[in-house]
Motif scaffolding. Structure first.
Motif, PDB file in Angstrom:
ATOM      1  N   THR A 131      51.390 146.946  60.924  1.00  0.00           N
ATOM      2  CA  THR A 131      51.887 147.229  62.489  1.00  0.00           C
ATOM      3  C   THR A 131      51.830 145.855  63.109  1.00  0.00           C
ATOM      4  OG1 THR A 131      49.647 147.751  63.332  1.00  0.00           O
ATOM      5  CG2 THR A 131      50.845 149.554  62.176  1.00  0.00           C
ATOM      6  N   GLY A 132      52.077 146.000  64.302  1.00  0.00           N
ATOM      7  CA  GLY A 132      51.951 144.675  65.005  1.00  0.00           C
ATOM      8  C   GLY A 132      50.315 144.137  65.115  1.00  0.00           C
ATOM      9  N   ARG A 133      49.551 144.891  64.897  1.00  0.00           N
ATOM     10  CA  ARG A 133      48.227 144.427  65.019  1.00  0.00           C
ATOM     11  C   ARG A 133      47.761 143.732  63.791  1.00  0.00           C
ATOM     12  NH1 ARG A 133      44.975 146.561  68.633  1.00  0.00           N
ATOM     13  NH2 ARG A 133      45.563 148.444  69.903  1.00  0.00           N
ATOM     14  N   ASP A 134      48.433 143.854  62.683  1.00  0.00           N
ATOM     15  CA  ASP A 134      47.993 143.254  61.456  1.00  0.00           C
ATOM     16  C   ASP A 134      48.270 141.724  61.575  1.00  0.00           C
ATOM     17  OD1 ASP A 134      46.820 145.476  59.861  1.00  0.00           O
ATOM     18  OD2 ASP A 134      49.037 146.169  60.048  1.00  0.00           O
ATOM     19  N   GLY A 135      47.321 140.976  61.452  1.00  0.00           N
ATOM     20  CA  GLY A 135      47.658 139.496  61.498  1.00  0.00           C
ATOM     21  C   GLY A 135      47.985 139.040  63.018  1.00  0.00           C
ATOM     22  N   ALA A 136      47.560 139.924  63.795  1.00  0.00           N
ATOM     23  CA  ALA A 136      47.889 139.706  65.157  1.00  0.00           C
ATOM     24  C   ALA A 136      49.418 139.283  65.416  1.00  0.00           C
ATOM     25  CB  ALA A 136      47.083 138.412  65.670  1.00  0.00           C
ATOM     26  N   MET A 137      50.409 140.064  64.814  1.00  0.00           N
ATOM     27  CA  MET A 137      51.732 139.878  64.714  1.00  0.00           C
ATOM     28  C   MET A 137      52.508 140.158  65.922  1.00  0.00           C
ATOM     29  SD  MET A 137      54.379 141.264  61.798  1.00  0.00           S
ATOM     30  CE  MET A 137      53.740 142.692  61.896  1.00  0.00           C
ATOM     31  N   ILE A 138      52.293 141.259  66.516  1.00  0.00           N
ATOM     32  CA  ILE A 138      53.094 141.592  67.760  1.00  0.00           C
ATOM     33  C   ILE A 138      52.373 141.586  69.076  1.00  0.00           C
ATOM     34  CG2 ILE A 138      54.839 142.830  68.762  1.00  0.00           C
ATOM     35  CD1 ILE A 138      55.523 143.716  65.749  1.00  0.00           C
ATOM     36  N   ARG A 139      52.350 140.597  70.014  1.00  0.00           N
ATOM     37  CA  ARG A 139      51.771 140.931  71.127  1.00  0.00           C
ATOM     38  C   ARG A 139      52.700 141.017  72.097  1.00  0.00           C
ATOM     39  NH1 ARG A 139      46.754 138.144  71.332  1.00  0.00           N
ATOM     40  NH2 ARG A 139      46.284 136.762  69.576  1.00  0.00           N
ATOM     41  N   ALA A 140      52.185 142.365  73.078  1.00  0.00           N
ATOM     42  CA  ALA A 140      53.059 142.740  73.857  1.00  0.00           C
ATOM     43  C   ALA A 140      52.536 142.903  75.259  1.00  0.00           C
ATOM     44  CB  ALA A 140      53.507 144.182  73.455  1.00  0.00           C
ATOM     45  N   ARG A 141      53.378 143.400  76.163  1.00  0.00           N
ATOM     46  CA  ARG A 141      52.943 143.966  77.768  1.00  0.00           C
ATOM     47  C   ARG A 141      53.703 144.994  77.993  1.00  0.00           C
ATOM     48  NH1 ARG A 141      55.950 139.030  78.108  1.00  0.00           N
ATOM     49  NH2 ARG A 141      58.055 139.499  79.237  1.00  0.00           N
ATOM     50  N   LYS A 142      53.043 145.558  79.145  1.00  0.00           N
ATOM     51  CA  LYS A 142      53.681 146.841  79.539  1.00  0.00           C
ATOM     52  C   LYS A 142      55.349 146.704  79.941  1.00  0.00           C
ATOM     53  CE  LYS A 142      53.138 150.429  83.157  1.00  0.00           C
ATOM     54  NZ  LYS A 142      53.004 151.651  82.083  1.00  0.00           N
ATOM     55  N   VAL A 182      56.863 146.059  55.166  1.00  0.00           N
ATOM     56  CA  VAL A 182      57.389 147.160  55.979  1.00  0.00           C
ATOM     57  C   VAL A 182      56.802 147.090  57.197  1.00  0.00           C
ATOM     58  CG1 VAL A 182      57.986 149.667  55.930  1.00  0.00           C
ATOM     59  CG2 VAL A 182      57.807 148.355  53.771  1.00  0.00           C
ATOM     60  N   VAL A 183      57.367 147.152  58.335  1.00  0.00           N
ATOM     61  CA  VAL A 183      56.738 147.023  59.718  1.00  0.00           C
ATOM     62  C   VAL A 183      56.930 147.924  60.703  1.00  0.00           C
ATOM     63  CG1 VAL A 183      56.563 145.300  61.770  1.00  0.00           C
ATOM     64  CG2 VAL A 183      57.110 144.397  59.590  1.00  0.00           C
ATOM     65  N   SER A 184      56.033 148.701  61.316  1.00  0.00           N
ATOM     66  CA  SER A 184      56.005 149.589  62.302  1.00  0.00           C
ATOM     67  C   SER A 184      56.063 148.996  63.570  1.00  0.00           C
ATOM     68  CB  SER A 184      54.838 150.618  62.082  1.00  0.00           C
ATOM     69  OG  SER A 184      54.734 151.349  60.894  1.00  0.00           O
ATOM     70  N   PRO A 185      56.712 149.412  64.671  1.00  0.00           N
ATOM     71  CA  PRO A 185      57.301 148.554  65.935  1.00  0.00           C
ATOM     72  C   PRO A 185      56.116 149.051  66.788  1.00  0.00           C
ATOM     73  CG  PRO A 185      58.624 150.564  65.757  1.00  0.00           C
ATOM     74  CD  PRO A 185      57.897 150.363  64.435  1.00  0.00           C
ATOM     75  N   ILE A 186      54.869 148.826  66.526  1.00  0.00           N
ATOM     76  CA  ILE A 186      53.835 148.882  67.385  1.00  0.00           C
ATOM     77  C   ILE A 186      52.970 147.613  67.642  1.00  0.00           C
ATOM     78  CG2 ILE A 186      51.484 150.230  67.732  1.00  0.00           C
ATOM     79  CD1 ILE A 186      52.424 151.971  65.536  1.00  0.00           C
ATOM     80  N   GLY A 187      52.860 147.247  69.125  1.00  0.00           N
ATOM     81  CA  GLY A 187      52.323 146.084  69.377  1.00  0.00           C
ATOM     82  C   GLY A 187      50.893 146.146  70.286  1.00  0.00           C
ATOM     83  N   PHE A 188      50.353 145.063  70.499  1.00  0.00           N
ATOM     84  CA  PHE A 188      49.013 145.195  71.128  1.00  0.00           C
ATOM     85  C   PHE A 188      48.862 144.168  72.346  1.00  0.00           C
ATOM     86  CE2 PHE A 188      48.409 141.658  68.467  1.00  0.00           C
ATOM     87  CZ  PHE A 188      47.579 140.918  69.034  1.00  0.00           C
ATOM     88  N   GLY A 189      48.401 144.655  73.318  1.00  0.00           N
ATOM     89  CA  GLY A 189      48.099 143.956  74.824  1.00  0.00           C
ATOM     90  C   GLY A 189      46.796 143.191  74.743  1.00  0.00           C
ATOM     91  N   GLU A 190      46.672 142.426  75.900  1.00  0.00           N
ATOM     92  CA  GLU A 190      45.642 141.682  76.102  1.00  0.00           C
ATOM     93  C   GLU A 190      44.157 142.309  76.099  1.00  0.00           C
ATOM     94  OE1 GLU A 190      45.984 139.558  79.666  1.00  0.00           O
ATOM     95  OE2 GLU A 190      46.208 141.134  81.103  1.00  0.00           O
TER      96      GLU A 190
END
Length: 298
Positions: A131-142, A182-190
């Motif tokens: 997911t986007g959390r793994d390896g701090a891959m996908i940082r996102a905002r609202k 195989v990537v799931s489209p889930i990101g994480f915010g600050e």
């Protein structure tokens, strides 16, 4: 439901000729990265699921580096209904409150992702789910979503995210060790909050960051069709603007096209929207010499 194609009647010499015709494409794409947005019927039809997994493994074995990004809207909707919760959409975007976000994470990062990983492994590959959390891959905002009729108004769609940045380090590390991400489209915010992100957008952004040779987007249609239902095999930005303006491109196709166009403008050599209902659609596009689907060019 599709049924496997019977190839037992094809003569060995003809089979060898078919494989030989793929050689120029194998040579051309050897060592290159291809990002694949996996969705639609290809995710729900067992025969197409198997075809997809076999295609991905074959690409990896001939020296191409596939990266899979998947959706899961129907599966999310099924579980929400089972829990007695009705999905709500604004301008085609799923409203994701805290409870819905828990379902999204469970379905995308769990059930759906592991099904895909299992299919690829069963076909002889070595897949790893992220997911986007793994390896701090996908940082996102609202996501700030303006009203289509009145741009001064904004709709609150909850924990739906807009990508701030993608760090592809974990994906590259897996590729170097012969794994298929195989990537799931889930990101994480600050504040460590989770965000549900459109899978087409994630695939396009990841393809851009990886400087992929191709971005392949599987859909439930032959590609982009004109008003008469005929396939448009190539599109430019100007042609896309005209098709959006006259309503030919609408609804869920808009973010798909927008992401494809952004990727093409940002260095991805070719973006293809292809029919995932066709058996072995990936191989037909990557290793075939006939136009298949719609190509977006910058």
């Amino acid at each position: 439901m599709t049924t496997p194609t019977d190839i037992t009647s094809i003569a060995p010499r003809d089979k060898a000729e078919i494989l030989a015709q793929a050689l120029p494409y194998i040579r051309k794409f050897h060592g290159k990265t291809m990002v694949i947005k996996y969705g639609g019927n290809a995710m729900t039809d067992p025969a197409l699921q198997q075809d997809f997994a076999e295609d991905v493994v074959l690409l990896k074995l001939v020296g191409i580096n596939p990266v899979v990004v998947h959706g899961g809207g129907p599966q999310i909707e099924t579980l929400l209904k089972r829990l007695g919760k009705e999905g709500k959409f604004i301008q085609g975007m799923r409203v994701t409150d805290a409870e819905t976000m828990e379902v999204v994470e469970w379905v995308l990062g769990g059930e759906v992702q592991q099904d895909i990983v299992g299919l690829i492994n069963q076909a002889g590959g070595k897949a790893v789910g992220l997911t986007g959390r793994d390896g701090a891959m996908i940082r996102a905002r609202k996501l700030r979503m303006a009203d289509q009729q009145d741009p001064t108004r904004e709709h609150d769609v909850g924990q739906v995210g807009d990508i701030e940045s993608i760090d592809p380090g974990v994906v590259k590390a897996l590729q170097d060790d012969a794994f298929i991400p195989v990537v799931s489209p889930i990101g994480f915010g600050e504040n460590n909050e989770s965000y549900n992100i459109n899978a087409d957008v994630v695939a396009a952004k990841l393809a851009t960051v990886l400087q992929a040779e191709k971005l392949l987007m599987l859909t439930n249609i032959r590609g982009v069709l004109d008003k008469n239902g005929d396939l448009l095999t190539e599109l430019t930005p100007r042609e896309i603007d005209a098709l959006v303006a006259d309503g030919t491109i609408s609804g869920g196709m808009i973010p798909k096209i927008a992401g494809a166009l952004d990727a093409a403008k940002s260095g991805v050599n070719a973006v293809h929207i292809i029919d995932g209902r066709v058996p072995h659609a990936l191989l037909l596009e990557v290793l075939g010499n006939e136009p298949f689907g719609t190509m977006i060019k910058s």
